[in-house]
Design an enzyme around this catalytic site. Structure first.
Site, PDB file in Angstrom:
ATOM      1  N   THR A   1      12.410   5.992  -4.159  1.00 29.85           N
ATOM      2  CA  THR A   1      12.926   4.443  -3.879  1.00 29.85           C
ATOM      3  C   THR A   1      11.524   3.631  -4.599  1.00 29.85           C
ATOM      4  O   THR A   1      11.640   3.413  -5.755  1.00 29.85           O
ATOM      5  CB  THR A   1      12.813   4.184  -2.295  1.00 29.85           C
ATOM      6  OG1 THR A   1      11.660   4.604  -1.494  1.00 29.85           O
ATOM      7  CG2 THR A   1      14.025   4.884  -1.754  1.00 29.85           C
TER       8      THR A   1
ATOM      9  N   LYS B   1       9.888  12.611  -1.397  1.00 28.57           N
ATOM     10  CA  LYS B   1       9.723  11.257  -1.621  1.00 28.57           C
ATOM     11  C   LYS B   1       8.984  10.508  -0.726  1.00 28.57           C
ATOM     12  O   LYS B   1       9.006  11.070   0.356  1.00 28.57           O
ATOM     13  CB  LYS B   1      11.152  10.524  -1.991  1.00 28.57           C
ATOM     14  CG  LYS B   1      12.061  10.571  -0.929  1.00 28.57           C
ATOM     15  CD  LYS B   1      11.826   9.587   0.171  1.00 28.57           C
ATOM     16  CE  LYS B   1      11.798   8.066  -0.661  1.00 28.57           C
ATOM     17  NZ  LYS B   1      11.382   7.088   0.389  1.00 28.57           N
TER      18      LYS B   1
ATOM     19  N   THR C   1       7.757  13.534   8.307  1.00 23.38           N
ATOM     20  CA  THR C   1       7.393  12.499   7.547  1.00 23.38           C
ATOM     21  C   THR C   1       8.293  12.421   6.433  1.00 23.38           C
ATOM     22  O   THR C   1       8.215  13.352   5.670  1.00 23.38           O
ATOM     23  CB  THR C   1       5.896  12.395   7.465  1.00 23.38           C
ATOM     24  OG1 THR C   1       5.799  10.852   6.764  1.00 23.38           O
ATOM     25  CG2 THR C   1       5.450  13.015   6.540  1.00 23.38           C
TER      26      THR C   1
ATOM     27  N   GLU D   1       2.015   3.323  -2.017  1.00 25.46           N
ATOM     28  CA  GLU D   1       2.415   1.887  -2.471  1.00 25.46           C
ATOM     29  C   GLU D   1       1.016   1.048  -2.756  1.00 25.46           C
ATOM     30  O   GLU D   1       0.220   0.680  -1.611  1.00 25.46           O
ATOM     31  CB  GLU D   1       3.267   1.145  -1.640  1.00 25.46           C
ATOM     32  CG  GLU D   1       4.610   1.653  -1.573  1.00 25.46           C
ATOM     33  CD  GLU D   1       5.520   1.054  -0.618  1.00 25.46           C
ATOM     34  OE1 GLU D   1       6.870   1.259  -0.407  1.00 25.46           O
ATOM     35  OE2 GLU D   1       5.064   0.493   0.377  1.00 25.46           O
TER      36      GLU D   1
ATOM     37  N   ASN E   1       5.816  -4.640  -0.479  1.00 20.00           N
ATOM     38  CA  ASN E   1       6.617  -4.965   0.829  1.00 20.00           C
ATOM     39  C   ASN E   1       6.964  -6.230   1.045  1.00 20.00           C
ATOM     40  O   ASN E   1       7.860  -6.366   2.067  1.00 20.00           O
ATOM     41  CB  ASN E   1       5.486  -4.089   1.965  1.00 20.00           C
ATOM     42  CG  ASN E   1       5.658  -2.760   1.623  1.00 20.00           C
ATOM     43  OD1 ASN E   1       6.639  -1.883   2.042  1.00 20.00           O
ATOM     44  ND2 ASN E   1       4.582  -1.996   1.229  1.00 20.00           N
TER      45      ASN E   1
ATOM     46  N   THR F   1      14.312  -7.057  -2.232  1.00 24.02           N
ATOM     47  CA  THR F   1      14.706  -7.985  -3.380  1.00 24.02           C
ATOM     48  C   THR F   1      14.546  -7.414  -4.741  1.00 24.02           C
ATOM     49  O   THR F   1      15.114  -7.548  -5.808  1.00 24.02           O
ATOM     50  CB  THR F   1      14.012  -9.465  -3.416  1.00 24.02           C
ATOM     51  OG1 THR F   1      12.654  -9.188  -3.379  1.00 24.02           O
ATOM     52  CG2 THR F   1      14.583 -10.219  -2.154  1.00 24.02           C
TER      53      THR F   1
END
Length: 456
Positions: free
Chosen positions: A184, A213, A224, A311, A451, A456
Protein backbone atom coordinates in the site's frame (compact mmCIF):
# COMPACT_ATOMS: atom_id res chain seq x y z
CA UNK A 1 -5.55 27.33 3.00
CA UNK A 2 -6.73 25.63 -0.20
CA UNK A 3 -3.51 26.63 -1.93
CA UNK A 4 -1.51 25.17 0.96
CA UNK A 5 -3.45 21.88 0.74
CA UNK A 6 -2.72 21.65 -2.98
CA UNK A 7 0.96 22.32 -2.31
CA UNK A 8 1.16 19.57 0.33
CA UNK A 9 -0.56 17.02 -1.87
CA UNK A 10 1.63 17.86 -4.80
CA UNK A 11 4.94 17.92 -3.01
CA UNK A 12 7.73 15.47 -3.70
CA UNK A 13 7.98 12.81 -1.02
CA UNK A 14 11.41 11.57 -0.12
CA UNK A 15 10.41 8.49 1.85
CA UNK A 16 6.94 7.41 0.71
CA UNK A 17 5.99 5.45 -2.38
CA UNK A 18 6.16 7.61 -5.55
CA UNK A 19 3.10 7.77 -7.75
CA UNK A 20 4.77 5.65 -10.43
CA UNK A 21 5.64 3.01 -7.78
CA UNK A 22 9.32 3.25 -8.68
CA UNK A 23 11.52 1.90 -5.90
CA UNK A 24 13.65 4.69 -4.38
CA UNK A 25 17.38 4.36 -4.94
CA UNK A 26 17.97 4.11 -1.18
CA UNK A 27 15.72 1.05 -0.98
CA UNK A 28 17.04 -0.84 -4.01
CA UNK A 29 19.52 -2.72 -1.80
CA UNK A 30 16.63 -4.55 -0.12
CA UNK A 31 15.31 -6.05 -3.36
CA UNK A 32 16.59 -9.60 -4.00
CA UNK A 33 17.89 -10.27 -7.51
CA UNK A 34 17.20 -14.00 -7.21
CA UNK A 35 15.74 -16.48 -4.75
CA UNK A 36 15.53 -20.07 -3.55
CA UNK A 37 11.82 -20.79 -3.49
CA UNK A 38 10.06 -23.84 -2.01
CA UNK A 39 9.01 -26.67 -4.28
CA UNK A 40 5.38 -26.96 -5.24
CA UNK A 41 4.42 -23.33 -4.66
CA UNK A 42 3.17 -21.05 -7.44
CA UNK A 43 2.45 -17.33 -7.16
CA UNK A 44 1.07 -14.41 -9.15
CA UNK A 45 0.42 -10.68 -8.87
CA UNK A 46 -2.45 -9.29 -10.93
CA UNK A 47 -3.90 -5.83 -11.54
CA UNK A 48 -7.53 -5.42 -10.51
CA UNK A 49 -7.89 -1.73 -9.75
CA UNK A 50 -9.25 -2.13 -6.22
CA UNK A 51 -8.58 1.58 -5.75
CA UNK A 52 -9.92 3.60 -8.66
CA UNK A 53 -6.67 5.57 -8.78
CA UNK A 54 -4.69 2.39 -9.49
CA UNK A 55 -4.85 1.92 -13.23
CA UNK A 56 -2.02 -0.52 -13.85
CA UNK A 57 -0.17 -1.82 -10.78
CA UNK A 58 -0.76 -5.32 -9.34
CA UNK A 59 -3.07 -5.34 -6.32
CA UNK A 60 -4.21 -8.97 -6.14
CA UNK A 61 -1.76 -11.60 -4.88
CA UNK A 62 -2.29 -15.33 -5.11
CA UNK A 63 -0.05 -17.93 -3.48
CA UNK A 64 -0.94 -21.57 -4.19
CA UNK A 65 0.50 -24.98 -3.48
CA UNK A 66 0.18 -27.81 -5.96
CA UNK A 67 -0.59 -30.11 -3.03
CA UNK A 68 -2.49 -29.66 0.27
CA UNK A 69 -0.57 -27.92 3.05
CA UNK A 70 -0.39 -27.79 6.79
CA UNK A 71 -1.19 -24.20 7.70
CA UNK A 72 -1.03 -21.93 10.72
CA UNK A 73 -1.62 -18.25 11.37
CA UNK A 74 -1.63 -15.58 14.04
CA UNK A 75 -4.15 -12.77 13.87
CA UNK A 76 -4.72 -9.28 15.22
CA UNK A 77 -6.19 -8.83 18.68
CA UNK A 78 -7.86 -5.57 17.62
CA UNK A 79 -11.54 -5.81 18.65
CA UNK A 80 -12.61 -4.65 15.18
CA UNK A 81 -11.29 -7.70 13.37
CA UNK A 82 -11.61 -7.32 9.62
CA UNK A 83 -13.83 -9.66 7.60
CA UNK A 84 -10.91 -11.60 6.06
CA UNK A 85 -9.47 -12.19 9.54
CA UNK A 86 -12.76 -13.64 10.77
CA UNK A 87 -13.20 -15.79 7.68
CA UNK A 88 -9.62 -17.09 7.67
CA UNK A 89 -9.75 -17.98 11.36
CA UNK A 90 -12.91 -19.98 10.74
CA UNK A 91 -11.35 -21.75 7.74
CA UNK A 92 -8.25 -22.79 9.68
CA UNK A 93 -10.32 -23.94 12.65
CA UNK A 94 -12.71 -26.00 10.52
CA UNK A 95 -9.84 -27.61 8.60
CA UNK A 96 -7.75 -28.06 11.78
CA UNK A 97 -4.80 -26.56 9.95
CA UNK A 98 -4.85 -29.19 7.21
CA UNK A 99 -5.69 -29.25 3.52
CA UNK A 100 -5.04 -25.54 2.86
CA UNK A 101 -4.03 -24.84 -0.73
CA UNK A 102 -3.91 -21.07 -1.22
CA UNK A 103 -3.66 -17.56 0.16
CA UNK A 104 -5.38 -14.71 -1.69
CA UNK A 105 -4.67 -11.08 -0.81
CA UNK A 106 -5.98 -7.78 -2.13
CA UNK A 107 -4.44 -4.39 -1.42
CA UNK A 108 -6.20 -1.04 -1.61
CA UNK A 109 -9.17 -1.89 0.62
CA UNK A 110 -9.05 -3.48 4.08
CA UNK A 111 -12.60 -4.89 4.03
CA UNK A 112 -12.73 -3.98 7.72
CA UNK A 113 -15.80 -2.74 9.60
CA UNK A 114 -17.93 -3.59 6.58
CA UNK A 115 -20.67 -5.65 8.25
CA UNK A 116 -22.34 -8.76 6.89
CA UNK A 117 -21.62 -7.74 3.31
CA UNK A 118 -17.90 -7.58 4.01
CA UNK A 119 -17.94 -11.10 5.45
CA UNK A 120 -19.74 -12.34 2.36
CA UNK A 121 -17.13 -10.67 0.16
CA UNK A 122 -14.27 -12.35 2.01
CA UNK A 123 -15.97 -15.74 1.77
CA UNK A 124 -16.57 -15.26 -1.95
CA UNK A 125 -12.89 -14.46 -2.57
CA UNK A 126 -11.81 -17.69 -0.94
CA UNK A 127 -14.53 -19.68 -2.65
CA UNK A 128 -13.54 -18.37 -6.07
CA UNK A 129 -9.93 -19.45 -5.54
CA UNK A 130 -11.11 -22.87 -4.35
CA UNK A 131 -13.20 -23.24 -7.51
CA UNK A 132 -10.13 -22.48 -9.63
CA UNK A 133 -8.32 -25.24 -7.73
CA UNK A 134 -11.22 -27.64 -8.30
CA UNK A 135 -12.07 -27.79 -4.60
CA UNK A 136 -15.43 -27.71 -2.85
CA UNK A 137 -14.26 -27.33 0.78
CA UNK A 138 -12.89 -24.00 2.04
CA UNK A 139 -9.13 -24.27 1.46
CA UNK A 140 -7.99 -20.66 1.06
CA UNK A 141 -6.77 -18.08 3.55
CA UNK A 142 -8.03 -14.58 2.70
CA UNK A 143 -6.26 -11.31 3.53
CA UNK A 144 -6.96 -7.66 2.70
CA UNK A 145 -5.12 -4.41 3.35
CA UNK A 146 -5.92 -0.78 2.71
CA UNK A 147 -8.53 1.75 3.79
CA UNK A 148 -10.87 0.74 6.64
CA UNK A 149 -14.65 1.13 6.39
CA UNK A 150 -15.06 0.70 2.64
CA UNK A 151 -16.56 -2.26 0.78
CA UNK A 152 -14.47 -4.16 -1.73
CA UNK A 153 -15.22 -3.81 -5.45
CA UNK A 154 -15.91 -7.52 -5.18
CA UNK A 155 -17.11 -8.08 -8.75
CA UNK A 156 -13.83 -6.72 -10.14
CA UNK A 157 -11.85 -8.97 -7.80
CA UNK A 158 -13.85 -12.12 -8.53
CA UNK A 159 -13.53 -11.50 -12.26
CA UNK A 160 -9.74 -11.31 -11.99
CA UNK A 161 -9.13 -14.30 -9.70
CA UNK A 162 -9.25 -16.78 -12.63
CA UNK A 163 -6.66 -14.60 -14.41
CA UNK A 164 -4.50 -14.65 -11.29
CA UNK A 165 -4.81 -18.44 -11.20
CA UNK A 166 -3.86 -18.78 -14.86
CA UNK A 167 -0.79 -16.60 -14.29
CA UNK A 168 0.60 -18.68 -11.42
CA UNK A 169 4.33 -19.29 -11.80
CA UNK A 170 7.38 -20.26 -9.75
CA UNK A 171 9.92 -17.76 -11.13
CA UNK A 172 11.71 -15.12 -9.10
CA UNK A 173 9.94 -12.39 -11.06
CA UNK A 174 6.57 -13.94 -10.20
CA UNK A 175 7.43 -13.94 -6.49
CA UNK A 176 8.60 -10.33 -6.66
CA UNK A 177 5.46 -9.20 -8.50
CA UNK A 178 3.32 -11.00 -5.94
CA UNK A 179 5.13 -9.24 -3.11
CA UNK A 180 4.52 -5.92 -4.86
CA UNK A 181 0.80 -6.70 -5.20
CA UNK A 182 0.25 -6.61 -1.43
CA UNK A 183 1.87 -3.18 -0.94
CA UNK A 184 0.00 0.00 0.00
CA UNK A 185 2.18 2.88 1.23
CA UNK A 186 5.23 0.60 1.09
CA UNK A 187 8.10 1.98 -1.00
CA UNK A 188 9.45 -1.47 -1.89
CA UNK A 189 8.24 -5.10 -1.99
CA UNK A 190 9.46 -7.16 0.96
CA UNK A 191 10.55 -10.63 -0.13
CA UNK A 192 13.09 -13.06 1.30
CA UNK A 193 14.01 -16.70 0.71
CA UNK A 194 16.59 -19.15 1.99
CA UNK A 195 17.55 -22.81 2.02
CA UNK A 196 18.21 -24.95 5.08
CA UNK A 197 18.79 -28.51 6.26
CA UNK A 198 17.39 -30.43 9.22
CA UNK A 199 19.33 -32.74 11.56
CA UNK A 200 17.37 -35.84 10.53
CA UNK A 201 18.10 -35.31 6.81
CA UNK A 202 21.48 -33.57 6.44
CA UNK A 203 21.61 -34.43 2.74
CA UNK A 204 18.19 -32.95 1.95
CA UNK A 205 17.76 -29.26 1.15
CA UNK A 206 14.60 -27.39 2.12
CA UNK A 207 13.49 -23.89 1.16
CA UNK A 208 11.64 -21.14 2.98
CA UNK A 209 10.20 -18.01 1.37
CA UNK A 210 8.25 -15.12 2.78
CA UNK A 211 6.70 -11.82 1.80
CA UNK A 212 5.25 -9.11 3.98
CA UNK A 213 3.76 -5.66 3.68
CA UNK A 214 3.53 -2.75 6.02
CA UNK A 215 4.86 0.74 6.49
CA UNK A 216 2.28 2.32 8.79
CA UNK A 217 -0.28 1.23 11.43
CA UNK A 218 2.43 -1.08 12.72
CA UNK A 219 2.52 -2.14 16.35
CA UNK A 220 2.08 -5.78 17.29
CA UNK A 221 -0.24 -7.70 19.51
CA UNK A 222 -0.17 -11.41 18.60
CA UNK A 223 0.56 -10.53 14.99
CA UNK A 224 1.17 -7.49 12.90
CA UNK A 225 0.58 -6.32 9.32
CA UNK A 226 0.35 -9.00 6.61
CA UNK A 227 2.85 -11.76 6.06
CA UNK A 228 2.89 -15.06 4.19
CA UNK A 229 5.59 -17.69 4.61
CA UNK A 230 5.91 -20.89 2.58
CA UNK A 231 8.14 -23.92 3.04
CA UNK A 232 8.51 -27.30 1.38
CA UNK A 233 9.48 -28.92 4.69
CA UNK A 234 6.98 -31.43 6.15
CA UNK A 235 5.50 -30.05 9.39
CA UNK A 236 2.40 -31.25 11.25
CA UNK A 237 -0.27 -28.55 11.83
CA UNK A 238 0.04 -28.45 15.63
CA UNK A 239 3.82 -28.14 15.46
CA UNK A 240 3.52 -25.52 12.72
CA UNK A 241 1.24 -23.35 14.88
CA UNK A 242 3.59 -23.42 17.87
CA UNK A 243 6.61 -22.75 15.64
CA UNK A 244 4.91 -19.74 14.06
CA UNK A 245 3.66 -18.35 17.37
CA UNK A 246 7.18 -18.46 18.82
CA UNK A 247 8.72 -16.91 15.70
CA UNK A 248 6.16 -14.10 15.52
CA UNK A 249 6.57 -13.22 19.20
CA UNK A 250 10.24 -12.51 18.56
CA UNK A 251 9.90 -10.87 15.16
CA UNK A 252 6.64 -9.37 13.89
CA UNK A 253 5.55 -8.85 17.51
CA UNK A 254 8.81 -7.03 18.23
CA UNK A 255 8.58 -4.16 15.75
CA UNK A 256 6.85 -0.80 15.81
CA UNK A 257 6.44 2.05 13.36
CA UNK A 258 3.69 4.15 14.91
CA UNK A 259 2.14 2.23 17.80
CA UNK A 260 -1.13 1.42 15.99
CA UNK A 261 -2.38 -2.18 15.80
CA UNK A 262 -4.26 -2.85 12.57
CA UNK A 263 -7.69 -4.46 12.20
CA UNK A 264 -6.27 -6.80 9.56
CA UNK A 265 -3.01 -8.09 11.03
CA UNK A 266 -2.29 -11.62 9.85
CA UNK A 267 0.84 -13.71 9.50
CA UNK A 268 0.35 -17.15 7.97
CA UNK A 269 2.59 -20.05 7.04
CA UNK A 270 2.00 -22.94 4.64
CA UNK A 271 4.07 -26.15 4.65
CA UNK A 272 3.48 -28.62 1.81
CA UNK A 273 6.24 -31.15 2.51
CA UNK A 274 7.15 -31.28 -1.19
CA UNK A 275 10.87 -31.69 -0.44
CA UNK A 276 10.18 -34.93 1.44
CA UNK A 277 11.53 -36.29 4.70
CA UNK A 278 9.95 -37.16 8.03
CA UNK A 279 7.31 -34.69 9.29
CA UNK A 280 8.25 -32.41 12.17
CA UNK A 281 5.78 -33.11 14.95
CA UNK A 282 7.34 -33.36 18.42
CA UNK A 283 8.66 -30.23 20.16
CA UNK A 284 11.22 -32.51 21.78
CA UNK A 285 12.83 -33.44 18.46
CA UNK A 286 16.07 -32.01 17.09
CA UNK A 287 14.28 -31.10 13.86
CA UNK A 288 11.72 -29.03 15.78
CA UNK A 289 14.44 -27.14 17.65
CA UNK A 290 16.34 -26.47 14.43
CA UNK A 291 13.16 -25.36 12.61
CA UNK A 292 12.29 -23.01 15.47
CA UNK A 293 15.65 -21.27 15.18
CA UNK A 294 15.45 -21.14 11.37
CA UNK A 295 11.90 -19.80 11.27
CA UNK A 296 12.46 -17.23 14.03
CA UNK A 297 15.62 -15.86 12.43
CA UNK A 298 13.91 -15.69 9.03
CA UNK A 299 10.84 -13.94 10.47
CA UNK A 300 13.08 -11.41 12.20
CA UNK A 301 14.82 -10.55 8.94
CA UNK A 302 11.49 -10.24 7.14
CA UNK A 303 9.85 -8.11 9.81
CA UNK A 304 12.84 -5.77 9.99
CA UNK A 305 12.20 -4.83 6.36
CA UNK A 306 8.88 -3.36 7.50
CA UNK A 307 10.66 -1.07 9.95
CA UNK A 308 13.16 -0.04 7.28
CA UNK A 309 10.17 1.00 5.18
CA UNK A 310 8.32 2.78 7.98
CA UNK A 311 6.29 5.70 6.68
CA UNK A 312 8.60 8.70 6.53
CA UNK A 313 11.31 6.87 8.45
CA UNK A 314 14.96 7.92 8.24
CA UNK A 315 16.36 5.57 10.92
CA UNK A 316 16.31 1.87 11.77
CA UNK A 317 16.66 1.52 15.53
CA UNK A 318 17.34 -1.58 17.62
CA UNK A 319 16.54 -1.33 21.32
CA UNK A 320 18.08 -4.07 23.45
CA UNK A 321 16.92 -4.43 27.05
CA UNK A 322 19.19 -6.76 28.99
CA UNK A 323 19.68 -8.12 32.50
CA UNK A 324 15.95 -8.26 33.22
CA UNK A 325 14.56 -10.78 35.73
CA UNK A 326 12.25 -12.14 33.02
CA UNK A 327 11.79 -11.92 29.24
CA UNK A 328 8.30 -10.41 29.31
CA UNK A 329 9.36 -7.45 31.46
CA UNK A 330 12.27 -6.76 29.11
CA UNK A 331 9.93 -6.97 26.12
CA UNK A 332 7.44 -4.55 27.67
CA UNK A 333 10.17 -1.99 28.36
CA UNK A 334 11.58 -2.32 24.85
CA UNK A 335 8.08 -1.95 23.40
CA UNK A 336 7.39 1.19 25.42
CA UNK A 337 10.61 2.83 24.26
CA UNK A 338 9.88 1.85 20.65
CA UNK A 339 6.47 3.50 20.58
CA UNK A 340 7.38 6.69 22.45
CA UNK A 341 6.75 9.69 20.15
CA UNK A 342 9.27 11.75 22.12
CA UNK A 343 12.01 9.15 21.69
CA UNK A 344 11.21 8.76 18.00
CA UNK A 345 11.19 12.49 17.26
CA UNK A 346 14.43 13.03 19.20
CA UNK A 347 16.13 10.39 17.07
CA UNK A 348 14.81 12.05 13.91
CA UNK A 349 16.26 15.35 15.14
CA UNK A 350 19.59 13.64 15.97
CA UNK A 351 19.17 14.74 19.57
CA UNK A 352 20.86 12.52 22.20
CA UNK A 353 18.05 13.24 24.65
CA UNK A 354 18.43 10.10 26.75
CA UNK A 355 16.02 11.47 29.35
CA UNK A 356 13.16 10.55 27.03
CA UNK A 357 14.38 6.95 26.93
CA UNK A 358 14.63 6.87 30.72
CA UNK A 359 11.15 8.36 31.03
CA UNK A 360 9.71 5.59 28.84
CA UNK A 361 11.45 2.95 30.93
CA UNK A 362 10.00 4.47 34.09
CA UNK A 363 6.36 4.52 32.99
CA UNK A 364 6.31 1.04 31.45
CA UNK A 365 3.30 -0.87 32.74
CA UNK A 366 3.11 -4.56 33.65
CA UNK A 367 6.75 -5.26 34.48
CA UNK A 368 7.64 -7.56 37.36
CA UNK A 369 8.25 -5.84 40.73
CA UNK A 370 11.86 -4.84 41.18
CA UNK A 371 12.64 -4.93 37.46
CA UNK A 372 13.42 -1.22 37.18
CA UNK A 373 15.68 0.12 39.91
CA UNK A 374 17.03 3.60 39.07
CA UNK A 375 20.32 3.02 40.90
CA UNK A 376 21.26 0.08 38.69
CA UNK A 377 19.85 1.23 35.33
CA UNK A 378 22.23 2.12 32.49
CA UNK A 379 21.57 3.47 28.98
CA UNK A 380 23.97 3.74 26.05
CA UNK A 381 24.14 4.17 22.27
CA UNK A 382 25.91 1.40 20.39
CA UNK A 383 27.35 2.55 17.02
CA UNK A 384 26.97 0.29 14.00
CA UNK A 385 30.65 0.69 13.07
CA UNK A 386 31.80 -1.40 16.02
CA UNK A 387 33.36 1.50 17.91
CA UNK A 388 32.92 1.68 21.72
CA UNK A 389 29.46 2.35 23.09
CA UNK A 390 28.57 5.90 24.06
CA UNK A 391 27.52 5.75 27.71
CA UNK A 392 24.66 8.08 28.61
CA UNK A 393 23.65 6.80 32.04
CA UNK A 394 25.52 4.33 34.28
CA UNK A 395 23.94 2.89 37.43
CA UNK A 396 21.49 5.79 37.53
CA UNK A 397 24.23 8.41 37.25
CA UNK A 398 24.45 10.63 34.12
CA UNK A 399 27.66 10.54 32.11
CA UNK A 400 29.44 13.54 30.63
CA UNK A 401 28.17 12.99 27.09
CA UNK A 402 30.37 13.81 24.12
CA UNK A 403 27.69 15.67 22.14
CA UNK A 404 29.82 15.80 19.00
CA UNK A 405 30.27 12.02 18.98
CA UNK A 406 26.59 11.55 19.79
CA UNK A 407 25.68 13.67 16.76
CA UNK A 408 27.93 11.56 14.53
CA UNK A 409 26.33 8.33 15.80
CA UNK A 410 22.82 9.71 15.27
CA UNK A 411 23.59 10.72 11.69
CA UNK A 412 23.78 7.04 10.73
CA UNK A 413 20.72 5.23 9.40
CA UNK A 414 21.18 2.35 11.87
CA UNK A 415 21.44 2.76 15.64
CA UNK A 416 21.24 0.49 18.69
CA UNK A 417 20.02 1.63 22.10
CA UNK A 418 21.16 -0.59 24.97
CA UNK A 419 19.25 -0.53 28.25
CA UNK A 420 20.90 -2.49 31.05
CA UNK A 421 18.65 -3.14 34.03
CA UNK A 422 21.45 -4.84 35.97
CA UNK A 423 23.79 -1.89 35.74
CA UNK A 424 27.36 -0.99 34.83
CA UNK A 425 30.07 -3.49 34.03
CA UNK A 426 27.93 -6.52 34.78
CA UNK A 427 25.50 -5.61 32.02
CA UNK A 428 28.24 -4.78 29.51
CA UNK A 429 29.70 -8.25 30.00
CA UNK A 430 26.28 -9.76 29.41
CA UNK A 431 26.15 -11.64 32.71
CA UNK A 432 22.83 -13.00 33.93
CA UNK A 433 19.22 -11.99 33.33
CA UNK A 434 16.88 -12.09 30.35
CA UNK A 435 17.13 -10.00 27.18
CA UNK A 436 14.54 -8.71 24.71
CA UNK A 437 15.12 -6.93 21.41
CA UNK A 438 12.74 -4.59 19.57
CA UNK A 439 13.09 -2.81 16.26
CA UNK A 440 11.53 0.54 15.41
CA UNK A 441 11.98 3.70 13.34
CA UNK A 442 11.90 7.43 13.95
CA UNK A 443 9.04 9.90 13.41
CA UNK A 444 9.53 12.55 10.72
CA UNK A 445 7.48 15.36 9.17
CA UNK A 446 6.89 12.98 6.28
CA UNK A 447 4.90 10.56 8.45
CA UNK A 448 2.33 13.29 9.12
CA UNK A 449 2.16 14.19 5.43
CA UNK A 450 1.64 10.59 4.32
CA UNK A 451 -1.13 9.89 6.83
CA UNK A 452 -2.72 13.30 6.50
CA UNK A 453 -3.79 12.55 2.93
CA UNK A 454 -3.82 8.71 3.01
CA UNK A 455 -7.31 8.31 1.55
CA UNK A 456 -6.62 10.70 -1.31
Amino acid sequence: MAAFARMVKGQVRNYSAPLDMAIPASKQKYIPSSGSYPKGFLVSGTHVGVKASNTKFPDLALISSETPCSAAAVFTTNKFQAAPVQVSKKTLESRQGQGIRSVVINSGCANAVTGKGGLEDAVSMGKKVDECNGLSEPSTIVMSTGVIGQRLPISKILNKIPTAHENLASTHDAWLTTARAICTTDTFPKLLSRTFVLPSSPGRTYSLAGMTKGAGMIHPNMATLLGVLCTDAPIDPSALQSLLTHAVSRSFNSISVDGDTSTNDTVAILANGAAGGAPISSPASDDYTAMQDILTSFAQSLSQLVVRDGEGATKFVTVRVQNSPDYESARLIASTIARSPLVKTALYGRDANWGRILCAIGYTQGVAPGTVVPERTSVSFKPVDGSPVLKLLVNGEPEQVDEERASVILQEEDLEIVVDLGGGEKGEQGLGGEEAVYWFCDFSHEYVTINGDYRT
